[in-house]
Design a protein around this motif. Structure first.
Motif, mmCIF file in Angstrom:
data_model
loop_
_atom_site.group_PDB
_atom_site.id
_atom_site.type_symbol
_atom_site.label_atom_id
_atom_site.label_comp_id
_atom_site.label_asym_id
_atom_site.label_seq_id
_atom_site.Cartn_x
_atom_site.Cartn_y
_atom_site.Cartn_z
ATOM 1 N N ALA A 5 0.907 -1.259 0.100
ATOM 2 C CA ALA A 5 -0.088 -0.077 0.089
ATOM 3 C C ALA A 5 0.765 1.364 -0.027
ATOM 4 N N ARG A 6 0.613 2.239 -0.930
ATOM 5 C CA ARG A 6 1.402 3.628 -0.891
ATOM 6 C C ARG A 6 0.224 4.664 -1.105
ATOM 7 N N PHE A 7 0.745 5.637 -0.481
ATOM 8 C CA PHE A 7 -0.207 7.071 -0.354
ATOM 9 C C PHE A 7 -0.317 7.374 -2.137
ATOM 10 N N LEU A 8 -1.460 8.059 -2.301
ATOM 11 C CA LEU A 8 -2.056 8.170 -3.608
ATOM 12 C C LEU A 8 -2.397 9.680 -3.396
ATOM 13 N N THR A 9 -3.231 10.141 -2.683
ATOM 14 C CA THR A 9 -3.775 11.570 -2.441
ATOM 15 C C THR A 9 -4.669 11.856 -1.354
ATOM 16 N N LYS A 37 4.345 1.208 9.396
ATOM 17 C CA LYS A 37 4.655 1.909 10.670
ATOM 18 C C LYS A 37 3.775 2.975 10.543
ATOM 19 N N ALA A 38 3.937 3.878 9.444
ATOM 20 C CA ALA A 38 3.176 5.106 9.430
ATOM 21 C C ALA A 38 2.452 5.657 7.812
ATOM 22 N N LEU A 39 1.870 4.411 7.515
ATOM 23 C CA LEU A 39 0.961 4.591 6.107
ATOM 24 C C LEU A 39 -0.120 5.652 6.600
#
Length: 206
Positions: free
Chosen positions: A8-12, A49-51
């Motif tokens: 999972a990765r930040f998108l917006t 840890k910080a998503l």
């Protein structure tokens, strides 16, 4: 085989539904009262840890935060603004709630809602309002009764059973489990529910 939630990765971040990514693919949203442990649950479920940003200050999440699973933007996790007793002006709080309701009612790619509740304080007025919104559009809900480590095992199971009894009228729409971010309890069960909502034929949602 479970999806790779660690990818999972930040998108917006979006302040309103209109600013959210294109409404296609499959999405699962996380909602919960301020300080119920929503961000901590998201971090443990994605083994990061910080998503999602955690804070001891209730109401830290103020935007609709969208995460993709790896490079696949057709599968997304969404962290919705916390609701409840956040220390913000009433006008701001009402604005958050309006955008939250609009997202839940209108987002077509939303396949399921993870509703996070503190096992010691479940089914607040806001929780029940969200369940009613979900019911109005036949949106399945999976409840995480978080902070299960704060209770003895017997007491936690009793709390789980009490919530099941109170939600019996919605048993065709709602599933419930105990969860502890601290002990990493219930992560695999949560993954199975997310898989069932995100692994469908993506093309069917486009």
């Amino acid at each position: 085989m479970s999806l790779n939630y660690q990818s999972a990765r930040f998108l917006t971040s979006a302040p309103t539904l209109a600013r959210c990514p294109i409404d296609s693919g499959a999405e699962v949203a996380f909602a919960g009262r301020s300080n119920a442990g929503k961000s901590s649950a998201l971090n443990v479920i994605t083994r990061q840890k910080a998503l999602a940003r955690t804070s001891k200050t209730p109401g830290r999440t103020q935007l609709i935060n969208v995460f993709t699973l790896g490079d696949d933007q057709d599968r997304r996790l969404v962290d919705l603004p916390g609701y409840g007793y956040a220390k913000v002006p009433e006008k701001v709080k009402l604005e958050w709630q309006r955008h939250l309701a609009e997202y839940l009612e209108c987002r077509e790619s939303l396949n399921g809602l993870v509703l996070v509740m503190d096992v010691r304080h479940p089914l607040t007025e806001f929780d029940q309002t969200l369940l009613e919104v979900a019911d109005s559009r036949d949106l399945p809900v999976h409840i995480l009764l978080t902070k299960a480590d704060k209770l003895k095992p017997g007491a936690a199971k009793n709390a789980l059973q009490q919530v099941r009894v109170r939600l019996r009228e919605w048993e065709d729409l709602v599933t419930i489990q105990l969860f502890s971010a601290l002990k990493r309890q219930g992560v695999e069960e949560a993954h199975q529910r997310l898989d069932s909502w995100l692994e469908g034929d993506i093309a069917a949602y486009e």
